[in-house]
Each structure stands twice: as C-alpha cells, then as structure tokens.
Scaffold this active site. Structure first.
Site, PDB file in Angstrom:
ATOM      1  N   HIS A   1       0.815  -1.213   0.000  1.00  0.00           N
ATOM      2  CA  HIS A   1       0.000   0.000   0.000  1.00  0.00           C
ATOM      3  C   HIS A   1       0.855   1.273   0.000  1.00  0.00           C
ATOM      4  O   HIS A   1       0.379   2.330  -0.419  1.00  0.00           O
ATOM      5  CB  HIS A   1      -0.964  -0.006   1.189  1.00  0.00           C
ATOM      6  CG  HIS A   1      -2.230  -0.755   0.921  1.00  0.00           C
ATOM      7  ND1 HIS A   1      -2.340  -2.109   1.144  1.00  0.00           N
ATOM      8  CD2 HIS A   1      -3.418  -0.359   0.397  1.00  0.00           C
ATOM      9  CE1 HIS A   1      -3.551  -2.514   0.795  1.00  0.00           C
ATOM     10  NE2 HIS A   1      -4.228  -1.483   0.338  1.00  0.00           N
TER      11      HIS A   1
ATOM     12  N   HIS B   1       9.507  -1.373  -3.369  1.00  0.00           N
ATOM     13  CA  HIS B   1      10.456  -1.539  -2.266  1.00  0.00           C
ATOM     14  C   HIS B   1      10.412  -2.924  -1.646  1.00  0.00           C
ATOM     15  O   HIS B   1      11.135  -3.196  -0.686  1.00  0.00           O
ATOM     16  CB  HIS B   1      10.217  -0.480  -1.183  1.00  0.00           C
ATOM     17  CG  HIS B   1       8.873  -0.562  -0.519  1.00  0.00           C
ATOM     18  ND1 HIS B   1       7.716  -0.208  -1.136  1.00  0.00           N
ATOM     19  CD2 HIS B   1       8.534  -0.973   0.722  1.00  0.00           C
ATOM     20  CE1 HIS B   1       6.707  -0.389  -0.311  1.00  0.00           C
ATOM     21  NE2 HIS B   1       7.174  -0.870   0.826  1.00  0.00           N
ATOM     22  N   GLU B   2       9.572  -3.815  -2.172  1.00  0.00           N
ATOM     23  CA  GLU B   2       9.573  -5.217  -1.735  1.00  0.00           C
ATOM     24  C   GLU B   2      10.143  -6.052  -2.868  1.00  0.00           C
ATOM     25  O   GLU B   2       9.561  -6.090  -3.955  1.00  0.00           O
ATOM     26  CB  GLU B   2       8.150  -5.701  -1.419  1.00  0.00           C
ATOM     27  CG  GLU B   2       7.633  -5.294  -0.073  1.00  0.00           C
ATOM     28  CD  GLU B   2       6.373  -6.053   0.309  1.00  0.00           C
ATOM     29  OE1 GLU B   2       5.919  -5.897   1.439  1.00  0.00           O
ATOM     30  OE2 GLU B   2       5.827  -6.801  -0.543  1.00  0.00           O
TER      31      GLU B   2
ATOM     32  N   CYS C   1      23.566   1.289   8.635  1.00  0.00           N
ATOM     33  CA  CYS C   1      24.972   1.477   8.262  1.00  0.00           C
ATOM     34  C   CYS C   1      25.912   0.761   9.220  1.00  0.00           C
ATOM     35  O   CYS C   1      27.019   0.379   8.856  1.00  0.00           O
ATOM     36  CB  CYS C   1      25.312   2.961   8.190  1.00  0.00           C
ATOM     37  SG  CYS C   1      25.437   3.791   9.803  1.00  0.00           S
TER      38      CYS C   1
ATOM     39  N   CYS D   1      26.730   4.546  12.835  1.00  0.00           N
ATOM     40  CA  CYS D   1      26.222   5.772  13.465  1.00  0.00           C
ATOM     41  C   CYS D   1      25.732   5.494  14.891  1.00  0.00           C
ATOM     42  O   CYS D   1      25.611   4.339  15.309  1.00  0.00           O
ATOM     43  CB  CYS D   1      25.088   6.375  12.632  1.00  0.00           C
ATOM     44  SG  CYS D   1      23.564   5.395  12.615  1.00  0.00           S
TER      45      CYS D   1
ATOM     46  N   ARG E   1      17.885   5.689   7.226  1.00  0.00           N
ATOM     47  CA  ARG E   1      16.529   5.377   7.687  1.00  0.00           C
ATOM     48  C   ARG E   1      15.521   5.680   6.588  1.00  0.00           C
ATOM     49  O   ARG E   1      15.811   6.429   5.645  1.00  0.00           O
ATOM     50  CB  ARG E   1      16.193   6.191   8.928  1.00  0.00           C
ATOM     51  CG  ARG E   1      16.020   7.688   8.648  1.00  0.00           C
ATOM     52  CD  ARG E   1      15.545   8.436   9.871  1.00  0.00           C
ATOM     53  NE  ARG E   1      16.555   8.467  10.920  1.00  0.00           N
ATOM     54  CZ  ARG E   1      16.346   8.999  12.119  1.00  0.00           C
ATOM     55  NH1 ARG E   1      15.169   9.527  12.423  1.00  0.00           N
ATOM     56  NH2 ARG E   1      17.298   9.012  13.017  1.00  0.00           N
TER      57      ARG E   1
ATOM     58  N   CYS F   1       9.342  -5.795   3.421  1.00  0.00           N
ATOM     59  CA  CYS F   1       8.457  -4.804   4.046  1.00  0.00           C
ATOM     60  C   CYS F   1       7.333  -5.454   4.835  1.00  0.00           C
ATOM     61  O   CYS F   1       7.394  -5.552   6.045  1.00  0.00           O
ATOM     62  CB  CYS F   1       7.880  -3.856   2.983  1.00  0.00           C
ATOM     63  SG  CYS F   1       6.737  -2.614   3.656  1.00  0.00           S
TER      64      CYS F   1
END
Length: 389
Positions: free
Chosen positions: A48, A70-71, A100, A103, A119, A180
C-alpha cells in the site's frame, strides 16, 4: 560479469505522474558507486505504500519520473568500492530502512532500529553518496529513486546499508515478503509489543501487514486475536491462518466488521476481553481507526502500535489525561527489526516454518502486467501479488 562497471539497459516500470498507468520501458542503470550495490531483481511485489506513492497522496511522493517499488529479492550483479560484505551472485533482499552499522543510532543496541544516514525517508529521491540518480530513460531524462530501493526494474542500485545478504538456499519468491510487509507486521508483534503467551490482541486492518501481525501473535501463543475490518472477505482471509478447530491461537479467533455493530468498536472489544486487549495494532492508516485502536486497549497496561501510513496533516484527537490511565501509543518502523543485523536470522526462521509465508502470496504475474497487479491491490483482491522479472 561482463556488465561490471558498465551502464545496463533494461526494463523498468516508470511512474510519470500521480495515478497514471506505469510505463514499462527501457531505462539505463548506472554502475554502483562507492558503498553501493547493483542487483538483478528476480521478484518484486506491491504494498500500500507503493499504491499511496503512485497516487501522489503526499508531497513527499510527488517526484517524477520515478521508479517505485520496495519489496523485492534478487542477486548481486556488481558491487562498488568499499563493499566487503557482499559479492557477485549473493542472494539479497533490499530494505527501505537501512542500517549502516556505524552511526550512534545503529550502535544503540535495542533502543532503535533507525539509522542516522539510511533510515526510511519518503522525501529522499537520490543516492546518498553524490546526491544524484542512477536511472535515466531513453531520452536521457533522470529518473528518481524511491524509499532507498526502486525495485520495479530489472536492475537497481542501492546503498549497501539497504541490502541484506540471506541464505543462498532461501526461496527468493517468499523472501520478497521480508522487504516490508511481513517484517513490519510480524516484527511489531514480536519486537515492539513482545506479545506473550495468553495475551490478547486486536488488529485493525487485515491487509498483508495486518495479517502479518496476526501471524506474529499466533506464533507467540496469543489467546485471543481479534481482526477488525470493514471488508467482510477479510474474515475469510484471517481464518485461513487457522490449522484446525482446536482452541489454540491459530489465526484470528474473532472478527468485527464495524459496519455490522451498533456500538463503537472499542466498546465491543472491551466487552469481549474483560476491559480491553493487551495490544492493538492500527494497520489502516485512518485517524478515526487509530483512536478506536487506542481506546480498545486495557487501562493500566494497554499499548496501541501504529503501523498504518497517515499521509494527511490531520492530527490525532487525544487528550493528555487519557494517557494517565496507563495506556500507551507507539509507532513501529519495519517491525523494529535492524535489517542487516537481524533479517538473516528471520529469513532462516521462515525457512524452518516458524512463520507461514505462503498464505500472503495471493497472486503471481509477469512483470509486464504490473498495472494489473496495482489494480488487484486497489480493488482489495490481493494481499501480495508477486511479479517475476
């Protein structure tokens, strides 16, 4: 590979404007730069968040032309300078919420799974190293990136911090779900809420993320899992996660359609659970639903976890004194998984059958039918439509 260090010409589904059909066309993909990896995408799916971005529902999602997605899962084609944890041919899963490892956020142990550099950032549309893109169309026009990944392409370039190497024997089609939806929902139950045996759960919105919450609560032995959705078909989808008729926590144990009751949902749930559930999960991205999710938790210890994306500027109606009843409200990003550190183990747990992934893949289509896959999700007919490239 012969393509190492060279520009690759391949297919991609490009978004040229909000709500416009994606255009499957030839694009050019640059080689990876320092600390970047170019991967061959073998499977990708639609969630979604992709749908919201395609619609252009927020300012952050209105960079065009753009390659969404992004999947996914795939294999490493080549690596840039400085990448030492991956090599050509490795099986990988891209992640939108990077790690990373260096950090102060990444070194925070269990305090957060966010990263100072990588992120999730819906406003970001270029690569970290030089602020440029790695895609161009046939006319040489730059094409923007999406959520650190841009998986609607035969090849994509991602920062190494946003790529997870997984078991070489893992079934890549199923591993796509870990990018995801499944990680977000199941992780919220495991990591954010840390559901324990015998506790009670309410899940608002039974899409893929909501049902992943259900699966997470099931594996933890929740005694009651209440599914809430206005689509009556979701009752059936939720029940599919049940093995048998024994009184054990397998899938949703109860279903509520808000349109079929004459009292607020939170009142109904409190009645069903002797005062409220231990945990509620808002997976709908609806402000009114979020308030119901908050109010349906038990006073003294209840926790509402926000998973839905809320693109509107509307603020939550919440009086500060309501928090003095002991209820809490938190948000969960990527199920509080640290992607590179923890996803490889999660992938092995899925391979071992701890988590059932098959139920989430409701459709399979070739990549060129990506617009049909979008329509299936838009119509509420699919959980995850897997596209094979």
């Amino acid at each position: 590979m012969a393509s190492n260090g060279k520009v690759i010409t391949c297919r991609a589904a490009v978004a040229y404007g909000p709500g416009q059909p994606l255009v499957v066309e030839q694009v050019q993909v640059d080689p990876p730069q320092k600390m970047e990896v170019r991967i061959k995408i073998l499977f990708t799916s639609i969630c979604h968040t992709d749908l919201s971005a395609w619609k252009g529902e927020s300012e952050a999602q209105r960079a065009y032309p753009r390659i969404l997605g992004h999947e996914a899962s795939g294999v490493v084609e080549s690596v840039g300078e400085g990448v030492i944890d991956m090599k050509e041919g490795d099986q990988v899963v891209p992640i939108f919420n990077g790690e990373c490892g260096d950090c102060i956020y990444c070194k925070s142990s269990k305090k957060t799974n966010l990263c100072g550099k990588f992120r999730v950032n819906p406003f970001k549309s270029v690569m970290n190293s030089d602020g440029k893109v790695r895609f161009r169309n046939k006319d040489g026009i730059p094409i923007y990136h999406f959520l650190n990944t841009s998986t609607f392409s035969d090849y994509t370039v991602v920062d190494s911090a946003c790529l997870v190497k997984i078991d070489p024997h893992a079934p890549l089609d199923k591993m796509t779900l870990l990018s995801c939806g499944v990680s977000t929902g199941l992780g919220a139950a495991w990591n954010t809420a840390d559901v324990q045996t015998g506790e009670t759960v309410a899940v608002f919105g039974l899409g893929a993320v909501g049902l992943a919450v259900v699966e997470g609560a099931r594996t933890r032995g929740a005694s009651k899992i209440i599914g809430v959705d206005i689509n009556p078909e979701k009752r059936i989808k939720g029940k599919r996660f049940r093995k048998n008729h024994k009184c054990e926590a397998i899938g949703i144990t109860d279903f509520i359609n808000p349109k079929e009751i004459d009292v607020p949902v939170h009142e109904k749930i409190r009645e069903m659970t002797e005062g409220g559930v231990h945990y509620s999960f808002e997976c709908a991205g609806n402000m009114e639903v979020l308030r119901e999710a908050f109010l349906c938790t038990h006073d003294g210890w209840g926790m509402a976890i926000v998973l839905g994306i809320h693109p509107t500027p509307t603020l939550l109606s919440l009086h500060p004194m309501e928090l003095f009843d002991g209820r809490r409200i938190v948000a969960s990003v990527f199920g509080d998984f640290k992607g590179k550190s923890q996803l490889p183990l999660f992938a092995k747990q899925c391979m071992a059958g701890v988590v059932k992934l098959d139920e989430f893949i409701t459709h399979r289509l070739p990549f060129e039918k990506i617009n049909e896959a979008f329509q299936l999700l838009l119509d509420g007919k699919s959980l995850r439509c897997l596209l094979h490239l």
